[in-house]
Design an enzyme around this catalytic site. Structure first.
Site, PDB file in Angstrom:
ATOM      1  N   GLU A  49       3.569 -10.487 -27.796  1.00 38.98           N
ATOM      2  CA  GLU A  49       2.783  -9.167 -27.860  1.00 38.98           C
ATOM      3  C   GLU A  49       3.889  -7.925 -27.235  1.00 38.98           C
ATOM      4  OE1 GLU A  49      -0.497 -10.096 -25.477  1.00 38.98           O
ATOM      5  OE2 GLU A  49      -0.945 -11.756 -26.637  1.00 38.98           O
ATOM      6  N   CYS A  96       5.252  -1.435 -23.692  1.00 39.18           N
ATOM      7  CA  CYS A  96       5.477  -2.707 -22.951  1.00 39.18           C
ATOM      8  C   CYS A  96       5.959  -3.641 -23.782  1.00 39.18           C
ATOM      9  CB  CYS A  96       3.966  -3.049 -22.442  1.00 39.18           C
ATOM     10  SG  CYS A  96       3.798  -4.363 -21.570  1.00 39.18           S
ATOM     11  N   CYS A 148       5.016 -18.312 -20.568  1.00 38.66           N
ATOM     12  CA  CYS A 148       5.504 -18.119 -19.423  1.00 38.66           C
ATOM     13  C   CYS A 148       5.401 -19.401 -18.310  1.00 38.66           C
ATOM     14  CB  CYS A 148       4.703 -16.804 -18.673  1.00 38.66           C
ATOM     15  SG  CYS A 148       5.366 -16.414 -17.155  1.00 38.66           S
ATOM     16  N   CYS A 196       0.655 -17.694 -12.907  1.00 37.10           N
ATOM     17  CA  CYS A 196      -0.388 -17.043 -12.081  1.00 37.10           C
ATOM     18  C   CYS A 196      -1.774 -17.105 -12.688  1.00 37.10           C
ATOM     19  CB  CYS A 196      -0.035 -15.751 -12.330  1.00 37.10           C
ATOM     20  SG  CYS A 196       1.646 -15.221 -11.824  1.00 37.10           S
ATOM     21  N   CYS A 224      -3.677 -15.029 -15.309  1.00 40.40           N
ATOM     22  CA  CYS A 224      -2.759 -14.527 -16.333  1.00 40.40           C
ATOM     23  C   CYS A 224      -3.039 -15.294 -17.519  1.00 40.40           C
ATOM     24  CB  CYS A 224      -1.477 -14.343 -15.906  1.00 40.40           C
ATOM     25  SG  CYS A 224      -0.498 -13.415 -17.361  1.00 40.40           S
ATOM     26  N   CYS A 271      -2.170  -9.355 -20.432  1.00 41.14           N
ATOM     27  CA  CYS A 271      -0.867 -10.077 -20.592  1.00 41.14           C
ATOM     28  C   CYS A 271      -1.334 -11.384 -21.250  1.00 41.14           C
ATOM     29  CB  CYS A 271      -0.497 -10.259 -19.120  1.00 41.14           C
ATOM     30  SG  CYS A 271       1.268 -10.889 -19.233  1.00 41.14           S
TER      31      CYS A 271
HETATM   32  N1  SAH Z   1       6.124 -11.696 -15.216  1.00 36.17           N
HETATM   33  C1  SAH Z   1       6.116 -10.365 -14.960  1.00 36.17           C
HETATM   34  C2  SAH Z   1       5.956  -9.400 -16.262  1.00 36.17           C
HETATM   35  C3  SAH Z   1       4.594  -9.808 -17.138  1.00 36.17           C
HETATM   36  S1  SAH Z   1       3.138  -9.681 -16.352  1.00 36.17           S
HETATM   37  C4  SAH Z   1       5.436 -10.097 -13.760  1.00 36.17           C
HETATM   38  O1  SAH Z   1       4.642 -10.771 -13.282  1.00 36.17           O
HETATM   39  O2  SAH Z   1       5.406  -8.731 -13.125  1.00 36.17           O
HETATM   40  C5  SAH Z   1       2.734  -7.935 -16.372  1.00 36.17           C
HETATM   41  C6  SAH Z   1       1.733  -7.559 -15.300  1.00 36.17           C
HETATM   42  O3  SAH Z   1       0.632  -7.668 -15.886  1.00 36.17           O
HETATM   43  C7  SAH Z   1       1.817  -8.257 -13.940  1.00 36.17           C
HETATM   44  O4  SAH Z   1       1.732  -7.213 -12.837  1.00 36.17           O
HETATM   45  C8  SAH Z   1       0.605  -9.123 -14.220  1.00 36.17           C
HETATM   46  O5  SAH Z   1       0.475  -9.717 -12.928  1.00 36.17           O
HETATM   47  C9  SAH Z   1      -0.363  -8.304 -14.847  1.00 36.17           C
HETATM   48  N2  SAH Z   1      -1.547  -9.326 -15.418  1.00 36.17           N
HETATM   49  C10 SAH Z   1      -1.508 -10.490 -15.950  1.00 36.17           C
HETATM   50  N3  SAH Z   1      -2.896 -10.462 -16.362  1.00 36.17           N
HETATM   51  C11 SAH Z   1      -3.425  -9.472 -16.072  1.00 36.17           C
HETATM   52  C12 SAH Z   1      -4.936  -9.296 -16.282  1.00 36.17           C
HETATM   53  N4  SAH Z   1      -5.787 -10.367 -16.667  1.00 36.17           N
HETATM   54  N5  SAH Z   1      -5.364  -8.460 -15.787  1.00 36.17           N
HETATM   55  C13 SAH Z   1      -4.460  -7.121 -15.243  1.00 36.17           C
HETATM   56  N6  SAH Z   1      -3.213  -7.441 -15.124  1.00 36.17           N
HETATM   57  C14 SAH Z   1      -2.805  -8.560 -15.290  1.00 36.17           C
END
Ligand code: SAH
Length: 345
Positions: free
Chosen positions: A76, A97, A104, A108, A111, A325
């Site tokens: 994406e 972006c 990944c 997390c 995510c 994400c």
């Molecule tokens: N792995 C890297 C970059 C990808 S995630 C990182 O962790 O920074 C990019 C951003 O999107 C991160 O801050 C992540 O925590 C956030 N993110 C992931 N899922 C999300 C969601 N459902 N709502 C809001 N932000 C989210």
């Protein structure tokens, strides 16, 4: 070109065709001998990412689902119009972006990207290809790049830095280092390595918890690199770079949105002179997390403001196109049976 016994000038010509004229076929490189064009076409491809169904969004955020030519997997890429004060400068009109991995490994809990685990790293061509393809579709130049799509960029360090070099180079995409932001879940040793990398990109940290206890609940990476270790790396970064670090903090109801967390966050941000981006959580189908009420978001924001921390509370963008994400790719790969639908308690 050297290996082929060609002059360095030939390399310049090819680079100009790829990044300057943006051709996608070696046959179009008319100032090369036909035999050389054919040889190159037999060995390389110029279309590493293929456009698929292009999603629109009512708020003009555009999300692209790209198919990787190499193995048919999906990634994406999201094109975001002017977001004053977010990552680059006020004047930035278009932020892209980009993804750095298929899936990944960091898991997390909030995510969608990590729900099916890590498939593979993107190579540098697939990272740069997202920029070229997005600019082609939008028929416009991108001003700002953020590595906030799928994947953990610092877990794909060699390809990341190679891609950044090309994105930054005047002979490549030509985007200034201060307009490139790498976002990480907090891989401390790699943050230190990136601090020593020659292109002075910006750094954003996905903090999401201002104490180990809260952060650990939602980010398993915190067990490997707890906040003390992470902040050691951030202090090292600050000694090497002039640009301020950005903390991203997604607000999740009942998890990290207490005013106590806001106080702790302010305390951690101040010594680094860091900026804070508060992001209301984007709900993910199948996951239990919710965004707090606007009133609660604003109360959190005011605590940081009260401490004089530079802070933005993001208005959501792209909620209607599953732009959080990893969501869109998960839908596509589930539909095609490439991955199984995630089941989460
Ligand atoms: N792995 C890297 C970059 C990808 S995630 C990182 O962790 O920074 C990019 C951003 O999107 C991160 O801050 C992540 O925590 C956030 N993110 C992931 N899922 C999300 C969601 N459902 N709502 C809001 N932000 C989210």
């Amino acid at each position: 070109m050297a290996a082929r016994g060609e002059s360095a000038f030939r390399a310049k010509q090819v680079v100009e065709w790829i990044y300057g004229k943006r051709v996608q076929d070696f046959a179009d490189m008319t100032n090369l001998k036909p035999a050389l064009r054919e040889a190159l076409a037999g060995e390389f491809r110029l279309d590493p990412v293929l456009p698929t169904n292009q999603q629109g969004s009512s708020d003009t955020t555009r999300k692209f689902l790209f198919k990787l030519a190499r193995d048919g997997r999906y990634i994406e890429t999201v094109l975001i119009p002017a977001s004053p004060g977010l990552y680059g400068d006020q004047a930035d009109r278009l932020t892209l972006c980009v993804s750095s991995q298929v899936g990944c490994a960091f898991d997390c809990k909030f995510c969608a990207s990590g729900l099916a685990g890590l498939t593979r790293n993107l190579d540098a061509g697939e990272i740069v290809g997202q920029v070229i393809e997005a600019e082609r579709i939008a028929q416009d130049r991108v001003d700002n790049i953020v590595f906030m799509g799928m994947g953990e960029p610092l877990a794909n360090f060699a390809n990341l830095t190679k891609a950044i070099t090309i994105i930054n180079a005047h002979w490549g995409i030509g985007i200034g280092a201060r307009h490139i932001t790498v976002s990480t879940s907090g891989l401390a040793p790699q943050i230190e390595k990136l601090a020593d990398f020659e292109v002075p990109v910006r750094l954003a940290i996905s903090l999401h918890g201002a104490s180990d206890e809260v952060r650990e609940r939602i980010m398993p990476v915190n067990r490997k690199y707890p906040l003390d270790r992470l902040f050691e790396a951030l202090r090292y970064w600050s000694t090497r770079k002039k640009q301020k670090i950005t903390f991203e903090f997604i607000l999740i109801e009942g998890v990290n949105d207490s005013l106590e967390q806001a106080e702790l966050l302010a305390r951690r941000s101040r010594p680094l002179g860091a900026k804070v981006n508060l992001i209301p959580y984007n709900t993910v189908e199948g996951l239990p997390w919710k965004r707090p009420s606007v009133g609660r978001q604003e109360a959190f924001f005011r605590v940081l403001q009260g401490h004089g921390i530079p802070c933005t509370l993001r208005r959501e963008k792209g909620h209607d196109i599953a732009a959080a994400c990893g969501q869109l790719r998960l839908k596509q790969e589930t539909a095609e049976g490439i991955v199984e639908a995630p089941v989460k308690a």
